[in-house]
Design an enzyme around this catalytic site. Structure first.
Site, PDB file in Angstrom:
ATOM      1  N   ARG A 131     -47.878 -14.938  73.254  1.00 34.15           N
ATOM      2  CA  ARG A 131     -48.296 -13.529  74.481  1.00 34.15           C
ATOM      3  C   ARG A 131     -48.658 -14.256  75.717  1.00 34.15           C
ATOM      4  NH1 ARG A 131     -53.238 -11.436  70.702  1.00 34.15           N
ATOM      5  NH2 ARG A 131     -53.100  -9.887  72.494  1.00 34.15           N
ATOM      6  N   THR A 143     -50.714  -8.777  64.654  1.00 34.11           N
ATOM      7  CA  THR A 143     -49.373  -9.179  64.489  1.00 34.11           C
ATOM      8  C   THR A 143     -49.070  -9.411  62.942  1.00 34.11           C
ATOM      9  OG1 THR A 143     -49.694 -10.982  66.193  1.00 34.11           O
ATOM     10  CG2 THR A 143     -47.953 -11.509  64.552  1.00 34.11           C
ATOM     11  N   LEU A 147     -52.733 -15.669  62.113  1.00 34.53           N
ATOM     12  CA  LEU A 147     -52.006 -14.606  62.811  1.00 34.53           C
ATOM     13  C   LEU A 147     -52.847 -13.812  63.396  1.00 34.53           C
ATOM     14  CD1 LEU A 147     -48.730 -13.715  60.685  1.00 34.53           C
ATOM     15  CD2 LEU A 147     -48.941 -15.354  62.431  1.00 34.53           C
ATOM     16  N   ASP A 148     -52.705 -13.223  64.613  1.00 35.92           N
ATOM     17  CA  ASP A 148     -53.549 -12.316  65.305  1.00 35.92           C
ATOM     18  C   ASP A 148     -53.647 -11.222  64.354  1.00 35.92           C
ATOM     19  OD1 ASP A 148     -53.842 -14.064  67.552  1.00 35.92           O
ATOM     20  OD2 ASP A 148     -52.263 -13.172  68.496  1.00 35.92           O
ATOM     21  N   LYS A 149     -54.751 -10.395  64.580  1.00 37.56           N
ATOM     22  CA  LYS A 149     -55.015  -9.063  63.546  1.00 37.56           C
ATOM     23  C   LYS A 149     -53.810  -7.997  63.816  1.00 37.56           C
ATOM     24  CE  LYS A 149     -58.074  -5.437  63.256  1.00 37.56           C
ATOM     25  NZ  LYS A 149     -59.159  -4.512  63.581  1.00 37.56           N
TER      26      LYS A 149
END
Length: 246
Positions: free
Chosen positions: A156, A59, A55-57
């Site tokens: 995104r 998120t 997961l993105d930082k």
């Protein structure tokens, strides 16, 4: 000692499922190894851990790690074959014409901006996101997003591509934070005290993750509750910014 701020949703001999807080990396940063990351935290506790997905930082939400090679191999293959059910909540800008739909737009890495993605109809990989509008506010919409493929930053970039980037996205959108004064029409600022944002990170949360457990021989699914900042923002939007469709 395991970080008490990180909620363990599920654990067995093969997997550990966490509710990742926003601001915590999945794996160590390439340039700054000291930054908090789930892989490092789990490795301290278990000795050996296997990354299955990321997961993105910024998120938050549900993420699964494998605890042995067999589990890692099996779940990695399921991700590769798109046999994993992933559900996200995203607050996006504006209102979608179709309240349910599918975004089918190929993506590739952006060579001009390393670490980002772009729409690429010539050489991009097929990327599909299904969505459903859950709630509409004056300037935003809360949507359920189901990525059927697993490209980096897929949700995104897809919503940006159709003209509705995430409400907060410093890379693909145009806002870094949302304040109550933007939502509440008769907002009164406190004297000599700067207003704090309701939310100041990506408006994206990994809500659910489900897959067939190779050892238990059954489908399992996990849900991560929304963090406080996201809940607070939605509460204020529901109170002061419900969309008038008349």
């Amino acid at each position: 000692m395991f970080n008490e701020k990180i909620e363990i949703i599920y654990e067995d001999e093969d997997f550990i499922v966490l509710n990742k807080p926003a601001g915590v990396l999945t794996i160590p940063d390439r340039f700054s190894k000291s930054l908090p990351n789930l892989y490092g935290i789990l490795t301290e506790k278990y000795g050996r851990i296997f990354v299955v997905h990321r997961l993105d930082k910024e998120t938050s939400g549900v993420i699964c790690f494998a605890k042995n090679e067999e589990a890692h191999s099996d779940l990695s293959e399921k991700f590769e074959e798109h046999d994993v059910n992933k559900v996200y909540l995203a607050l996006i800008t504006g209102h979608l014409r179709n309240k349910e739909g599918r975004i089918d737009i190929p993506l590739s890495e952006n060579p001009k901006i390393p670490g980002t993605m772009r729409v690429d109809y010539d050489a991009g990989k097929r990327s599909i996101t299904e969505y459903k509008v859950l709630e509409e506010f004056e300037n935003y919409s809360l949507v359920e997003a189901r990525p059927l493929t697993g490209r980096m930053h897929q949700i995104r970039v897809h919503f940006k591509a159709i003209g509705h980037p995430l409400a907060i996205d410093s890379v693909y959108g145009n806002k870094n934070e949302i304040f109550l004064s933007e939502i509440k029409k008769k907002y009164k600022a406190k004297e000599d005290e700067p207003e704090k944002p309701l939310m100041s990170r990506l408006t994206l949360h990994a809500l659910k993750l489900g897959f067939f457990h190779f050892r238990k021989k059954e489908y399992i699914e996990f849900e991560a509750k929304l963090p406080r900042d996201f809940e607070s923002l939605l509460k204020q939007l529901r109170k002061y910014s419900i969309r008038n469709v008349n």
